[in-house]
Design a protein around this motif. Structure first.
Motif, PDB file in Angstrom:
ATOM      1  N   VAL A  45       0.838  -1.206   0.000  1.00  0.00           N
ATOM      2  CA  VAL A  45       0.000   0.000   0.000  1.00  0.00           C
ATOM      3  C   VAL A  45       0.868   1.248   0.000  1.00  0.00           C
ATOM      4  O   VAL A  45       0.633   2.179  -0.780  1.00  0.00           O
ATOM      5  N   GLU A  46       1.867   1.276   0.868  1.00  0.00           N
ATOM      6  CA  GLU A  46       2.722   2.456   0.977  1.00  0.00           C
ATOM      7  C   GLU A  46       3.536   2.684  -0.291  1.00  0.00           C
ATOM      8  O   GLU A  46       3.659   3.814  -0.767  1.00  0.00           O
ATOM      9  N   ARG A  49       1.303   3.896  -3.051  1.00  0.00           N
ATOM     10  CA  ARG A  49       0.860   5.280  -2.891  1.00  0.00           C
ATOM     11  C   ARG A  49       1.846   6.245  -3.539  1.00  0.00           C
ATOM     12  O   ARG A  49       1.450   7.235  -4.148  1.00  0.00           O
ATOM     13  N   TRP A  52       2.921   4.731  -7.904  1.00  0.00           N
ATOM     14  CA  TRP A  52       1.645   4.185  -8.360  1.00  0.00           C
ATOM     15  C   TRP A  52       1.756   3.466  -9.690  1.00  0.00           C
ATOM     16  O   TRP A  52       0.924   2.628 -10.009  1.00  0.00           O
ATOM     17  N   PRO A  97       1.665  12.808  -8.159  1.00  0.00           N
ATOM     18  CA  PRO A  97       0.815  11.678  -7.781  1.00  0.00           C
ATOM     19  C   PRO A  97       0.023  11.172  -8.974  1.00  0.00           C
ATOM     20  O   PRO A  97      -0.052  11.819 -10.024  1.00  0.00           O
ATOM     21  N   SER A  98      -0.588  10.025  -8.783  1.00  0.00           N
ATOM     22  CA  SER A  98      -1.438   9.447  -9.822  1.00  0.00           C
ATOM     23  C   SER A  98      -2.535  10.431 -10.195  1.00  0.00           C
ATOM     24  O   SER A  98      -3.118  11.076  -9.330  1.00  0.00           O
ATOM     25  N   ILE A 101      -5.627   9.684  -8.196  1.00  0.00           N
ATOM     26  CA  ILE A 101      -5.531  10.063  -6.791  1.00  0.00           C
ATOM     27  C   ILE A 101      -5.669  11.573  -6.647  1.00  0.00           C
ATOM     28  O   ILE A 101      -6.366  12.068  -5.762  1.00  0.00           O
ATOM     29  N   ARG A 105      -8.557  13.532  -4.581  1.00  0.00           N
ATOM     30  CA  ARG A 105      -8.212  14.475  -3.515  1.00  0.00           C
ATOM     31  C   ARG A 105      -8.863  15.837  -3.772  1.00  0.00           C
ATOM     32  O   ARG A 105      -9.404  16.455  -2.857  1.00  0.00           O
TER      33      ARG A 105
END
Length: 130
Positions: A45-46, A49, A52, A97-98, A101, A105
Motif C-alpha cells: 500500500v505504501e 501510494r 503508483w 501523484p497518480s 488520486i 483528492r
C-alpha cells in the motif's frame, strides 16, 4: 555453458547488483542511499501510494516482493519469516501523484469546503434569528 546456466548466471549477477556480496555473507542488507529506511507495515500500500505506476514481482521462496518502475527497482517488501517490512526509493523532485488520486483528492477538498460553507451559513442564520 547452456542457455539455462547462462540465465541463472545472469540472475545471480542481478541479485549481486541489488544486494551486494555483503548481503549474502551477513544476511543483512547494506543501507542504500536515496532510499527510505526500513519500515514496518503494509508495504504494497505504501509503495503503491508513492510509486503508483510500479509493477510488482513476487519471489515466494525468498519471501520478497520487488517493485519495478520500468527496469528500475523502486521498492522492496519483505514478508513471512523476515517479518513485515518494506523500503522504497525516494521519489524524484518532479514527482507527481497518480492522476486518479489527485482528482479524488481535489473532489474531497471541494466537498469539505462546500460542507464548511453550509455550516457557516446555517450558523449565521441561527444567530440572526435569535
Amino acid at each position: 555453458m547452456g542457455p539455462d546456466l547462462e540465465d541463472r548466471a545472469a540472475d545471480v549477477e542481478i541479485w549481486r547488483d541489488l544486494f551486494g556480496d555483503d548481503y549474502r555473507r551477513s544476511g543483512k542488507q547494506p543501507p542504500r542511499t536515496g532510499w527510505t529506511p526500513w519500515q514496518r507495515g503494509n508495504g504494497d500500500v505504501e509503495i503503491g501510494r508513492v510509486w503508483w505506476q510500479a509493477r510488482s514481482l513476487h519471489f515466494p521462496k525468498a519471501n520478497v516482493t520487488l517493485y519495478f518502475d520500468g527496469s528500475e527497482v523502486v521498492g522492496e517488501d519483505r514478508w513471512g519469516f523476515h517479518g513485515d517490512k518494506f523500503q522504497m526509493k525516494k521519489p524524484p523532485a518532479d514527482w507527481k501523484p497518480s492522476p486518479h488520486i489527485a482528482a479524488e483528492r481535489d473532489r474531497q477538498i471541494a466537498e469539505f469546503l462546500a460542507r464548511k460553507r453550509r455550516q457557516r451559513e446555517l450558523a449565521g442564520s441561527n444567530r440572526a434569528s435569535s
